[in-house]
Motif scaffolding. Sequence first.
Motif: not given
Length: 439
Positions: A359-368, A373-377, A401-414
């Motif tokens: 399942l997608c993280c909601g980034s999808a280029g400019t989708y987020n 709203e859907i991207a945030g869910q 994906c890194m930018t999208q996921i990183g905006s919702g967690t404090g765990i480092p993403i690389v």
Amino acid sequence: MQTHFSLAQLADPHVEAANSILRKCVHCGFCTATCPTYVLLGDELDSPRGRIYLIKDMLENDRPATQEEVKHIDRCLSCLSCMSTCPSGVNYMHLVDTARVHIEKTYSRPAPDRMIREVLARVLPYPDRFRLALMGALAGKPFAGLFARVPALKPLAAMLRLAPGLPHGRAADDKGGVHPAHGTRRARVALLKGCAQPVLNPGIDEAAIRLLTRQGVDVVRVKGEGCCGALVHHMGREEEALNFARNNVDLWIKEMETEGLDAILVTTSGCGTPIKDYGYMLRLDPAYAEKAARVSAITRDISEFLPTLDLPKAETPRDMRVAYHSACSLQHGQKVKTPPMDLLRRVGFEVVEPFDPHLCCGSAGTYNMLQSEIAGQLRDRKVATLEALAPDVIAAGNIGCMTQIGSGTGIPIVHTVELLDWATGGPTPAALAGRAKAA
């Protein structure tokens, strides 16, 4: 699926291709189970099968797109999970791309939507403009909440919230150049510079270059190379996307025919998928069809190429638990699923996957930004499944994906390649500085 296109319609190669795709669909509905928007919204029209019906009706009747059709097609992430699930081989990617071009040509969007899309198309594919925009976003961030209250300005609010701090400056090899192999040369590759990634995180390609050159690979940064075209391609701006593709094809073919290339490598999987599809995108252009096919044939995600180099195997495990996020553009678009995880395990990391890796993280280029709203869910769902693994770090192969996921967690993403570089002699990734455990 039965279709009723006229002979005159089928004379158009785009319609003929759409007809061929539509006729493969057998209405089975397997795609609904793995479609992120259907899983969230439960609306048949927000599933691949539902969208296929909408696209068929729109194209078959040769009429302008309606507001209802645009709403549901705009909600498609182009994650391509449906293509991994489909037992009939329906090429949904090419079909929805055709639909988006049709929408762009026949539907008049509301003025605020047109303005936002124009800004995205005129800024994101151009690094210098993107850097300026990010500096402006710092001043606008305090107003994101205000903009979010106005429905038409929600995309602007999403842009501001996603914007990081000050952008990175130009890389030393921005104008092109060659990073020579250490020791005996084993291969010569071009490494895509791209557009957004060097502004957001140039450390990814720096790690890739270090890793490759240590393994005996000459790394070429081709002068004049630009955006792959994906950002405008997914907005239906066909000619702009093809012009980006033509520019890159010309430059890579020149490099192939002079010094030679064993591969064109990509560290942003969202770019790799369209470049591998250049042969299809430019198939109707007699000046580029053959050249584009040659380019697509040697394009590889870096995680596909690295196994050919036989990276050093760790003698002892590293004391670090890595949650691997499989970018949709890599696992569904390019069918590359296990190589990144295999590489990480080879160099000593403990690698774990969330229970919903498809399942997608909601980034999808400019989708987020356009469907925030859907991207945030989707982001919150993905973050929850990743955090449930209690990892020390999250790894992914796509800057979006890194930018999208990183905006919702404090765990480092690389990026995966940053961990591989670190484990084989490179520096600690910036995101892990002060937090990494000893090997």
